[in-house]
Design a protein around this motif. Sequence first.
Motif, short mmCIF file in Angstrom:
data_model
loop_
_atom_site.label_atom_id
_atom_site.label_comp_id
_atom_site.label_asym_id
_atom_site.label_seq_id
_atom_site.Cartn_x
_atom_site.Cartn_y
_atom_site.Cartn_z
N VAL A 130 -3.89 25.37 23.64
CA VAL A 130 -4.12 24.02 23.32
C VAL A 130 -2.99 23.55 24.54
O VAL A 130 -3.71 22.30 24.35
CB VAL A 130 -4.62 24.00 22.48
CG1 VAL A 130 -4.39 22.07 22.14
CG2 VAL A 130 -5.91 23.99 21.57
N ARG A 131 -2.09 23.67 24.28
CA ARG A 131 -0.76 23.00 24.57
C ARG A 131 -0.91 22.76 26.56
O ARG A 131 -0.31 21.49 26.79
CB ARG A 131 0.32 24.05 24.11
CG ARG A 131 0.77 23.39 22.80
CD ARG A 131 1.00 22.23 22.35
NE ARG A 131 2.46 22.04 23.43
CZ ARG A 131 3.51 21.15 23.09
NH1 ARG A 131 3.35 20.23 21.74
NH2 ARG A 131 4.23 20.79 23.99
N LEU A 132 -1.58 23.82 26.77
CA LEU A 132 -1.48 23.85 28.20
C LEU A 132 -2.36 22.74 29.45
O LEU A 132 -2.45 22.41 30.12
CB LEU A 132 -2.49 25.46 28.51
CG LEU A 132 -0.96 26.02 28.70
CD1 LEU A 132 -1.31 28.09 29.19
CD2 LEU A 132 0.32 25.78 29.80
N TYR A 133 -3.61 22.45 27.78
CA TYR A 133 -4.67 21.82 28.70
C TYR A 133 -3.68 20.40 28.59
O TYR A 133 -3.84 20.06 27.55
CB TYR A 133 -5.86 21.90 27.62
CG TYR A 133 -7.02 21.00 28.42
CD1 TYR A 133 -7.47 20.96 29.41
CD2 TYR A 133 -7.21 20.01 27.58
CE1 TYR A 133 -8.25 19.95 29.81
CE2 TYR A 133 -8.32 19.11 27.81
CZ TYR A 133 -8.94 19.29 28.72
OH TYR A 133 -9.98 18.54 28.91
N ASP A 134 -4.13 19.39 29.76
CA ASP A 134 -3.40 18.37 29.29
C ASP A 134 -3.99 17.16 28.91
O ASP A 134 -3.91 16.09 28.00
CB ASP A 134 -3.20 17.70 30.96
CG ASP A 134 -1.50 18.29 31.69
OD1 ASP A 134 -0.89 17.82 30.78
OD2 ASP A 134 -1.16 17.61 32.46
N GLY A 135 -5.15 17.09 28.80
CA GLY A 135 -6.22 16.17 28.44
C GLY A 135 -6.37 16.01 26.76
O GLY A 135 -6.59 14.48 26.93
N VAL A 136 -5.91 16.85 26.28
CA VAL A 136 -5.21 16.72 24.54
C VAL A 136 -4.79 15.88 24.52
O VAL A 136 -5.36 14.90 23.54
CB VAL A 136 -5.32 17.95 24.06
CG1 VAL A 136 -5.23 18.45 22.45
CG2 VAL A 136 -6.68 19.09 24.50
N PHE A 137 -3.51 16.06 24.90
CA PHE A 137 -2.92 14.99 24.63
C PHE A 137 -2.52 13.44 24.95
O PHE A 137 -1.69 13.02 24.35
CB PHE A 137 -1.55 15.67 24.51
CG PHE A 137 -1.28 17.37 23.31
CD1 PHE A 137 -1.44 16.81 21.65
CD2 PHE A 137 -1.59 18.31 23.87
CE1 PHE A 137 -1.33 17.87 21.30
CE2 PHE A 137 -1.58 19.42 22.44
CZ PHE A 137 -1.19 19.38 21.59
N ALA A 138 -3.11 13.43 26.30
CA ALA A 138 -2.91 12.48 26.98
C ALA A 138 -4.27 11.02 26.75
O ALA A 138 -4.96 11.33 25.82
CB ALA A 138 -3.75 12.68 28.74
N PRO A 139 -2.85 10.12 26.64
CA PRO A 139 -4.43 8.84 26.35
C PRO A 139 -5.22 8.68 27.22
O PRO A 139 -4.96 8.82 28.60
CB PRO A 139 -3.23 7.79 25.93
CG PRO A 139 -1.82 8.38 27.39
CD PRO A 139 -2.03 9.99 26.57
N PRO A 140 -6.69 7.84 26.57
CA PRO A 140 -7.50 7.76 27.19
C PRO A 140 -7.01 6.94 28.44
O PRO A 140 -6.33 6.32 28.47
CB PRO A 140 -8.13 7.07 26.70
CG PRO A 140 -7.61 6.58 25.06
CD PRO A 140 -6.91 6.96 24.97
N PRO A 141 -7.95 7.21 29.15
CA PRO A 141 -8.00 5.97 30.42
C PRO A 141 -7.28 4.74 30.14
O PRO A 141 -9.06 4.48 29.92
CB PRO A 141 -8.56 6.73 32.06
CG PRO A 141 -9.12 7.68 30.91
CD PRO A 141 -9.18 7.62 29.71
#
Length: 99
Positions: A74-85
């Motif tokens: 989960v930590r490796l996947y950037d999209g989980v913690f990035a704000p929506p565009p």
Amino acid sequence: MAGLLNALFAIAVVTVGLTVTSLDRRVALVLGATGSTVGSFLAWVVAPAAWSGAMPWVASVLGTAALVAGWSAVRLYDGVFAPPPEPADDTGTVATTRR
């Protein structure tokens, strides 16, 4: 009663071992306690007759390893913690109206 004490001791040892060797001790404490507890419980539910000897130890280690692997994925996947565009900006358009 001895099986329960063995399981609790296994949970404590695995949690302390992960916490001492980790750089982020608070996360390691949560991951170690949760993973070893859930692993021990699931092993007890699946095979209560085999609940003696090394079974709680193996279940604690495997549960913690599975939770740490999931946390790392989960930590490796950037999209989980990035704000929506942000939506497209259309403020460059000028509109005039007549009164």
